[in-house]
Design a protein around this motif. Structure first.
Motif, PDB file in Angstrom:
ATOM      1  N   GLU A  18       0.790  -1.397  -0.022  1.00 32.81           N
ATOM      2  CA  GLU A  18       0.029  -0.098   0.010  1.00 32.81           C
ATOM      3  C   GLU A  18       0.857   1.368   0.003  1.00 32.81           C
ATOM      4  N   ILE A  19       2.105   1.294   0.668  1.00 34.73           N
ATOM      5  CA  ILE A  19       3.031   2.472   0.708  1.00 34.73           C
ATOM      6  C   ILE A  19       3.491   2.568  -0.824  1.00 34.73           C
ATOM      7  N   ARG A  20       4.036   1.493  -1.308  1.00 33.82           N
ATOM      8  CA  ARG A  20       4.331   1.680  -2.574  1.00 33.82           C
ATOM      9  C   ARG A  20       3.422   2.117  -3.660  1.00 33.82           C
ATOM     10  N   ARG A  21       2.186   1.589  -3.693  1.00 33.85           N
ATOM     11  CA  ARG A  21       1.043   2.257  -4.367  1.00 33.85           C
ATOM     12  C   ARG A  21       0.782   3.443  -4.394  1.00 33.85           C
ATOM     13  N   ALA A  22       0.726   3.900  -2.913  1.00 36.75           N
ATOM     14  CA  ALA A  22       0.431   5.309  -2.914  1.00 36.75           C
ATOM     15  C   ALA A  22       1.536   6.282  -3.160  1.00 36.75           C
ATOM     16  N   TYR A  23       2.648   5.980  -3.059  1.00 34.29           N
ATOM     17  CA  TYR A  23       3.839   6.481  -3.609  1.00 34.29           C
ATOM     18  C   TYR A  23       3.801   6.754  -5.194  1.00 34.29           C
ATOM     19  N   ARG A  24       3.616   5.600  -5.768  1.00 34.28           N
ATOM     20  CA  ARG A  24       3.580   5.668  -7.402  1.00 34.28           C
ATOM     21  C   ARG A  24       2.443   6.501  -7.794  1.00 34.28           C
ATOM     22  N   LYS A  25       1.410   6.633  -7.170  1.00 38.27           N
ATOM     23  CA  LYS A  25       0.332   7.339  -7.593  1.00 38.27           C
ATOM     24  C   LYS A  25       0.479   8.779  -7.391  1.00 38.27           C
ATOM     25  N   LYS A  26       1.089   9.196  -6.301  1.00 41.29           N
ATOM     26  CA  LYS A  26       1.303  10.644  -6.186  1.00 41.29           C
ATOM     27  C   LYS A  26       2.373  11.210  -6.765  1.00 41.29           C
ATOM     28  N   ALA A  27       3.425  10.158  -7.164  1.00 38.19           N
ATOM     29  CA  ALA A  27       4.708  10.525  -7.848  1.00 38.19           C
ATOM     30  C   ALA A  27       4.252  11.058  -9.212  1.00 38.19           C
ATOM     31  N   LYS A  28       3.314  10.490  -9.906  1.00 38.87           N
ATOM     32  CA  LYS A  28       2.774  10.622 -11.316  1.00 38.87           C
ATOM     33  C   LYS A  28       2.473  12.028 -11.358  1.00 38.87           C
ATOM     34  N   LEU A  29       1.892  12.599 -10.377  1.00 35.59           N
ATOM     35  CA  LEU A  29       1.199  14.025 -10.146  1.00 35.59           C
ATOM     36  C   LEU A  29       2.372  14.906  -9.995  1.00 35.59           C
ATOM     37  N   LEU A  30       3.372  14.636  -9.076  1.00 39.65           N
ATOM     38  CA  LEU A  30       4.190  15.556  -8.586  1.00 39.65           C
ATOM     39  C   LEU A  30       5.807  15.683  -9.214  1.00 39.65           C
TER      40      LEU A  30
END
Length: 251
Positions: A18-30
């Motif tokens: 869940e940590i990796r998934r959340a990071y990838r999701k936000k990294a795409k935006l930022l």
């Protein structure tokens, strides 16, 4: 100190996936390649991810962040907060429960075992599970149970393993590791309880075992053990009832 969990938008009990998934999701935006600028928000996101994706750094963050959230304030400039001392000075069940797990996770297993035994003896209804998230209780509770067994504190280990197994029946957390939990409980109940505690406590342990779904063969074994114990304490009637039920289960 910023809340790494809030930065990633996840719960404190989030799994590594869940940590990796959340990071990838936000990294795409930022990510700077997307925004076209050197984003401080992205650096903050990356720092939070690096903190929580490493087991040791996550543990240190959790401890440090809890200190701040607890409302502690230093009395003197440069004074270091002694969390264990702070817990030790409190007598309420929650503080003592947290002291047990704190010692367990900081290489003071003997102290954790001693405090757990003391609380079980002095506080009726004391339960570690009341003061921790389900995942923390089940993970750390099993570690404590293993330490109890290593120190031949078999009855206390049964009490704790019983709580873990009953919680698993309700919430299904351990999954792949659950057979290991039941195996330890079964081994202790079959091989270590008799002779290590009074017959009354042994009977209590085997009665708990009957609720843990080990199967008819094991239940029959425990009932025979209960019958022997009842005979020793002079209750032949209950002993006979146990023997009859033991035979019925395997006939």
């Amino acid at each position: 100190m910023k809340d790494c969990y809030a930065i990633l938008g996840i719960q404190k009990n989030a799994t590594a996936a869940e940590i990796r998934r959340a990071y990838r999701k936000k990294a795409k935006l930022l990510h700077p390649d997307i925004t076209g600028e050197d984003s401080s928000a992205f650096r903050e996101l990356l720092s939070a991810y690096e903190t929580l994706s490493d087991i040791k750094s996550r543990e240190l963050f959790d401890e440090s962040y809890f200190f701040r959230q607890s409302g502690f304030r230093r009395e003197k400039k440069g004074e270091t907060f002694d969390y264990r001392k702070w817990l030790l000075e409190r007598a309420d069940d929650e503080s003592r429960a947290k002291l047990i797990f704190f010692d367990l996770l900081h290489h003071s297993e003997d102290l954790a075992v001693a405090e757990f035994k003391r609380m079980n003896m002095e506080r009726v209804g004391f339960r570690l599970s009341r003061w921790f998230a389900r995942e923390d209780f089940m993970d750390f509770g099993f570690i404590l149970a293993e330490e109890l067994v290593l120190r031949q504190e078999y009855y206390d280990a049964v009490i704790l393993l019983d709580q873990i197994i009953q919680m698993e029946f309700s919430f299904e957390y351990f999954r792949l590791f659950f057979p290991e939990v039941k195996s330890l409980a079964r081994h202790v109940l079959r091989n270590n309880i008799e002779g290590s505690v009074s017959d009354e406590l042994a009977i209590d342990a085997w009665e708990r075992a009957l609720e843990l779904r080990f199967g008819n063969d094991d239940d029959s074994f425990f009932l025979h053990k209960m019958a022997d114990a009842y005979e020793r304490i002079g209750d032949s009637r209950t002993a006979a009832l146990c023997r009859n039920e033991a035979v019925r289960l395997v006939s």
